[in-house]
Design a protein around this motif. Structure first.
Motif, PDB file in Angstrom:
ATOM      1  N   ASN A 370      -1.374 -48.836  62.192  1.00 36.10           N
ATOM      2  CA  ASN A 370      -1.312 -47.728  63.158  1.00 36.10           C
ATOM      3  C   ASN A 370      -0.740 -46.478  62.499  1.00 36.10           C
ATOM      4  O   ASN A 370      -1.268 -45.369  62.678  1.00 36.10           O
ATOM      5  CB  ASN A 370      -0.410 -48.089  64.344  1.00 36.10           C
ATOM      6  CG  ASN A 370      -1.100 -49.025  65.314  1.00 36.10           C
ATOM      7  OD1 ASN A 370      -2.297 -49.262  65.199  1.00 36.10           O
ATOM      8  ND2 ASN A 370      -0.349 -49.566  66.258  1.00 36.10           N
ATOM      9  N   LYS A 373      -3.328 -44.954  60.393  1.00 39.77           N
ATOM     10  CA  LYS A 373      -4.440 -44.442  61.218  1.00 39.77           C
ATOM     11  C   LYS A 373      -4.081 -43.125  61.897  1.00 39.77           C
ATOM     12  O   LYS A 373      -4.894 -42.221  62.021  1.00 39.77           O
ATOM     13  CB  LYS A 373      -4.776 -45.475  62.289  1.00 39.77           C
ATOM     14  CG  LYS A 373      -6.056 -46.191  62.013  1.00 39.77           C
ATOM     15  CD  LYS A 373      -6.586 -47.051  63.135  1.00 39.77           C
ATOM     16  CE  LYS A 373      -5.618 -47.689  64.051  1.00 39.77           C
ATOM     17  NZ  LYS A 373      -6.186 -48.901  64.686  1.00 39.77           N
ATOM     18  N   ASP A 398       6.304 -42.813  61.038  1.00 44.68           N
ATOM     19  CA  ASP A 398       5.293 -41.923  60.443  1.00 44.68           C
ATOM     20  C   ASP A 398       5.475 -40.499  60.944  1.00 44.68           C
ATOM     21  O   ASP A 398       6.224 -40.277  61.886  1.00 44.68           O
ATOM     22  CB  ASP A 398       3.879 -42.425  60.773  1.00 44.68           C
ATOM     23  CG  ASP A 398       3.579 -42.386  62.243  1.00 44.68           C
ATOM     24  OD1 ASP A 398       3.570 -41.290  62.820  1.00 44.68           O
ATOM     25  OD2 ASP A 398       3.376 -43.472  62.856  1.00 44.68           O
ATOM     26  N   THR A 418      -4.333 -44.111  73.526  1.00 47.15           N
ATOM     27  CA  THR A 418      -4.054 -42.780  74.083  1.00 47.15           C
ATOM     28  C   THR A 418      -5.288 -41.905  73.877  1.00 47.15           C
ATOM     29  O   THR A 418      -6.141 -42.192  73.028  1.00 47.15           O
ATOM     30  CB  THR A 418      -2.867 -42.095  73.381  1.00 47.15           C
ATOM     31  OG1 THR A 418      -3.247 -41.833  72.039  1.00 47.15           O
ATOM     32  CG2 THR A 418      -1.634 -42.964  73.379  1.00 47.15           C
ATOM     33  N   SER A 421      -5.735 -40.728  70.330  1.00 44.67           N
ATOM     34  CA  SER A 421      -6.216 -41.654  69.305  1.00 44.67           C
ATOM     35  C   SER A 421      -7.697 -41.953  69.477  1.00 44.67           C
ATOM     36  O   SER A 421      -8.349 -42.443  68.569  1.00 44.67           O
ATOM     37  CB  SER A 421      -5.413 -42.947  69.361  1.00 44.67           C
ATOM     38  OG  SER A 421      -5.684 -43.618  70.570  1.00 44.67           O
ATOM     39  N   THR A 429      -9.202 -51.351  68.733  1.00 46.49           N
ATOM     40  CA  THR A 429      -9.504 -52.087  69.966  1.00 46.49           C
ATOM     41  C   THR A 429      -8.425 -51.879  71.021  1.00 46.49           C
ATOM     42  O   THR A 429      -8.629 -52.194  72.181  1.00 46.49           O
ATOM     43  CB  THR A 429      -9.595 -53.594  69.679  1.00 46.49           C
ATOM     44  OG1 THR A 429      -8.335 -53.996  69.150  1.00 46.49           O
ATOM     45  CG2 THR A 429     -10.700 -53.915  68.718  1.00 46.49           C
ATOM     46  N   GLY A 430      -7.251 -51.405  70.584  1.00 45.64           N
ATOM     47  CA  GLY A 430      -6.135 -51.252  71.535  1.00 45.64           C
ATOM     48  C   GLY A 430      -5.425 -52.565  71.788  1.00 45.64           C
ATOM     49  O   GLY A 430      -4.674 -52.697  72.747  1.00 45.64           O
ATOM     50  N   GLY A 432      -3.778 -54.256  69.081  1.00 47.37           N
ATOM     51  CA  GLY A 432      -2.768 -54.450  68.025  1.00 47.37           C
ATOM     52  C   GLY A 432      -1.347 -54.529  68.558  1.00 47.37           C
ATOM     53  O   GLY A 432      -0.623 -55.499  68.301  1.00 47.37           O
ATOM     54  N   LEU A 433      -0.948 -53.536  69.339  1.00 43.28           N
ATOM     55  CA  LEU A 433       0.441 -53.496  69.809  1.00 43.28           C
ATOM     56  C   LEU A 433       0.714 -54.579  70.854  1.00 43.28           C
ATOM     57  O   LEU A 433       1.835 -55.074  70.952  1.00 43.28           O
ATOM     58  CB  LEU A 433       0.775 -52.112  70.375  1.00 43.28           C
ATOM     59  CG  LEU A 433       0.991 -51.026  69.322  1.00 43.28           C
ATOM     60  CD1 LEU A 433       1.347 -49.710  69.985  1.00 43.28           C
ATOM     61  CD2 LEU A 433       2.084 -51.416  68.335  1.00 43.28           C
TER      62      LEU A 433
HETATM   63  P1  ATP Z   1      -6.134 -52.073  67.020  1.00 39.89           P
HETATM   64  O1  ATP Z   1      -4.729 -52.089  66.540  1.00 39.89           O
HETATM   65  O2  ATP Z   1      -6.418 -53.181  67.952  1.00 39.89           O
HETATM   66  O3  ATP Z   1      -7.136 -51.931  65.956  1.00 39.89           O
HETATM   67  P2  ATP Z   1      -5.275 -49.592  68.160  1.00 39.89           P
HETATM   68  O4  ATP Z   1      -4.522 -49.334  66.914  1.00 39.89           O
HETATM   69  O5  ATP Z   1      -5.945 -48.476  68.814  1.00 39.89           O
HETATM   70  O6  ATP Z   1      -6.307 -50.769  67.947  1.00 39.89           O
HETATM   71  P3  ATP Z   1      -2.775 -50.520  69.192  1.00 39.89           P
HETATM   72  O7  ATP Z   1      -2.301 -50.833  67.832  1.00 39.89           O
HETATM   73  O8  ATP Z   1      -2.484 -51.501  70.268  1.00 39.89           O
HETATM   74  O9  ATP Z   1      -4.314 -50.255  69.250  1.00 39.89           O
HETATM   75  O10 ATP Z   1      -2.180 -49.162  69.643  1.00 39.89           O
HETATM   76  C1  ATP Z   1      -2.416 -48.681  70.940  1.00 39.89           C
HETATM   77  C2  ATP Z   1      -2.434 -47.179  70.972  1.00 39.89           C
HETATM   78  O11 ATP Z   1      -1.110 -46.691  70.780  1.00 39.89           O
HETATM   79  C3  ATP Z   1      -3.208 -46.561  69.905  1.00 39.89           C
HETATM   80  O12 ATP Z   1      -4.591 -46.480  70.237  1.00 39.89           O
HETATM   81  C4  ATP Z   1      -2.579 -45.186  69.812  1.00 39.89           C
HETATM   82  O13 ATP Z   1      -3.081 -44.381  70.825  1.00 39.89           O
HETATM   83  C5  ATP Z   1      -1.141 -45.471  70.086  1.00 39.89           C
HETATM   84  N1  ATP Z   1      -0.381 -45.616  68.838  1.00 39.89           N
HETATM   85  C6  ATP Z   1       0.047 -46.774  68.269  1.00 39.89           C
HETATM   86  N2  ATP Z   1       0.729 -46.526  67.124  1.00 39.89           N
HETATM   87  C7  ATP Z   1       0.773 -45.180  66.987  1.00 39.89           C
HETATM   88  C8  ATP Z   1       1.321 -44.303  66.005  1.00 39.89           C
HETATM   89  N3  ATP Z   1       2.015 -44.759  64.954  1.00 39.89           N
HETATM   90  N4  ATP Z   1       1.162 -42.967  66.181  1.00 39.89           N
HETATM   91  C9  ATP Z   1       0.484 -42.500  67.242  1.00 39.89           C
HETATM   92  N5  ATP Z   1      -0.074 -43.271  68.209  1.00 39.89           N
HETATM   93  C10 ATP Z   1       0.055 -44.607  68.072  1.00 39.89           C
END
Ligand code: ATP
Ligand code: MG
Length: 472
Positions: A370, A373, A398, A418, A421, A429-430, A432-433
């Motif tokens: 993340n 990304k 970050d 969000t 993103s 996919t949303g 990860g977290l």
């Molecule tokens: P995946 O991890 O499943 O490939 P993803 O990264 O979009 O998809 P999550 O990791 O669950 O999903 O994160 C959910 C959302 O939280 C993200 O789409 C992003 O909008 C926000 N987010 C998470 N980490 C950060 C970050 N370090 N900076 C900014 N926004 C973040």
């Protein structure tokens, strides 16, 4: 149903009032009359004994005339509101305290044995009275011989009116109690019944799927708290419903877009729209999309596993500093492309924690993924470990796009991304977290996020420090 409950209360109240009055009218009335009779009998008996022992004995001994005794008796009878008689053993009335009465009247069929073992009787006393009378007697004994009797009569009607006076007090008291109970009933109506009716109506609305109904009770008591809790529950339920709808929409969308592109490319390859020499390129895209679908399915399966009973944990001691370095290495390729550098501020050489290593690796992978990304190119990501009170704090920070304030709570939800993103990283996919949260929670640890939109984001989670760190 609610109306019946209130009717029951009202009915209970009215019944209570009616029963109260009936009880006073019957039981209390007869008990009071009994009591008054007993008290009267006792005091009249004491009086008749006194009269027999003093005045009448004096008469028999010749120290007082019959007229003297009579005039005394008239005064006492008037004072006691009674009739006082002196009779001989045959029932001849020697003295009658009523001034106008003729002496030497004979009581027809007089028999002292009619008293039985009692010293009083109730009735018309050998038909000498026209109404019920309480008659108490004391024998006049001179030289161990019974010479006659002193009789005191008191009208029972007098006692009844005396009792009625008492009962009036009881009725007034009862009426006051009834009125107080009415006030309690009114208070109950406003403080309990009406709020409950409001809540029942709201609950009915909720059961029909209408969560907009709010319960307007703001009292500072149990009803107020209950209403606030139900309101909160309704809001939560409505968002839950909304979330579920979003969840399904997101899943469908995330599955549909790769499938559509795969289908499109395959059709194009089959009908020759894509020339033979270009096929490799499009097959690679198909492979990439298939991998994406694979990852999506895997993530969902994993989350489901946590949801059912928590997955089996393989807890062991390992060096978190080493794990961090390894995970960071795996991102080197992408970081070079984006010109992102890592800064590792790790506590000591080694830092042993007690956790499931592969799962923590996944947490680090998701957080760092993340961070990369959502970072701008030419920026730096800081990973820090600190030890505090048997815990190791791991932070991934970050200087990227950040998370808007109203999205902070939602980022842990499945499929949540969000708006920022979505443009930046369409392929996420949303999930990860959501996985990160499940893993940390299943370790009974915490994860927190601090983020400012446009400035950057920091995720901090804790892990238990290994107990045998020094021996390892
Ligand atoms: P995946 O991890 O499943 O490939 P993803 O990264 O979009 O998809 P999550 O990791 O669950 O999903 O994160 C959910 C959302 O939280 C993200 O789409 C992003 O909008 C926000 N987010 C998470 N980490 C950060 C970050 N370090 N900076 C900014 N926004 C973040
Ligand atoms: Mg992610």
């Amino acid at each position: 149903m609610k109306r019946t409950l209130y009717l029951k209360f009202l009915l209970g109240y009215v019944l209570l009032g009616i029963m109260g009055f009936i009880t006073v009218f019957t039981l209390t009335s007869s008990l009071t009359l009994n009591y008054i009779e007993k008290r009267t009998v006792t005091s009249l008996y004491r009086e008749s004994n006194l009269l027999a022992g003093n005045y009448v004995s004096n008469y028999y001994r010749g120290t007082m005339t019959l007229t003297d005794v009579k005039s005394h008796f008239e005064a006492i009878a008037a004072y006691l509101d009674t009739d006082i008689w002196v009779i001989d053993r045959n029932g001849n009335i020697l003295i009658n305290s009523r001034p106008e009465s003729a002496a030497d009247t004979v009581i027809p069929n007089f028999d002292i044995a009619s008293f039985g073992t009692n010293y009083y009787q109730k009735g018309t006393f050998f038909d000498m009275f026209s109404e019920d009378t309480l008659s108490v007697f004391s024998p006049i004994t001179i030289n161990y011989k019974v010479r006659g009797y002193v009789l005191i009569h008191r009208s029972i009607a007098d006692l009844v009116s005396y009792k009625d006076g008492f009962l009036n007090i009881a009725y007034i008291t009862l009426a006051i109690i009834f009125f107080c109970a009415f006030i309690v009933l009114v208070l109950f109506t406003f403080t309990v019944y009406l709020p409950i009716r409001k809540m029942t109506r709201a609950a009915k609305d909720y059961s029909q799927g209408n969560f907009d109904t709010q319960i307007n009770i703001h009292t500072n008591d149990e009803m107020g708290y209950l209403a606030a809790s139900i309101n909160y529950m309704a809001t939560e339920l409505s968002t839950l419903e909304e979330d579920q709808r979003k969840f399904i929409a997101n899943v469908s969308h995330d599955f549909r877009s790769p499938l559509t592109s795969i289908k499109g490319y395959i059709e194009a390859i089959m009908d020759g729209t894509i020339p033979h020499e270009m096929q490799d390129k499009y097959l690679n895209i198909i492979l990439f999309e298939t991998e994406r679908l694979n990852k999506l399915t895997q993530s969902m399966l994993e989350l489901n596993k946590f949801g059912i009973k928590g997955s089996i944990m393989d807890i062991a001691d390992f060096d978190i500093n080493h794990t961090i370095k390894m995970v960071v290495q795996s991102f080197e390729g992408i970081c070079k492309q984006k010109k992102i550098s890592f800064e590792l501020i790790l506590t000591g050489q080694t830092c042993f924690v007690s956790a499931d290593m592969s799962k923590i690796q996944q947490v680090l992978y998701n957080l760092i993924d993340n961070a990369i990304k959502f970072s701008h190119s030419d920026s730096s990501i800081t990973i820090e470990t600190t030890e505090k009170n048997d815990k190791v704090f791991i932070s991934v920070k970050d200087a990227g796009i950040g998370i808007p304030k109203d999205s902070i709570k939602k980022i842990w939800e499945r499929f949540y991304k969000t708006d920022l993103s979505r443009g930046k990283d369409k392929r996420g996919t949303g999930l990860g977290l959501a996985i990160v949260k499940e893993i940390i929670s299943s370790h009974n640890e915490n994860i927190n996020v601090i983020s400012t939109e446009g400035v950057g984001t920091e995720f901090i989670f804790t892990l238990p420090m290994a107990q045998k760190e020094n021996e390892l």
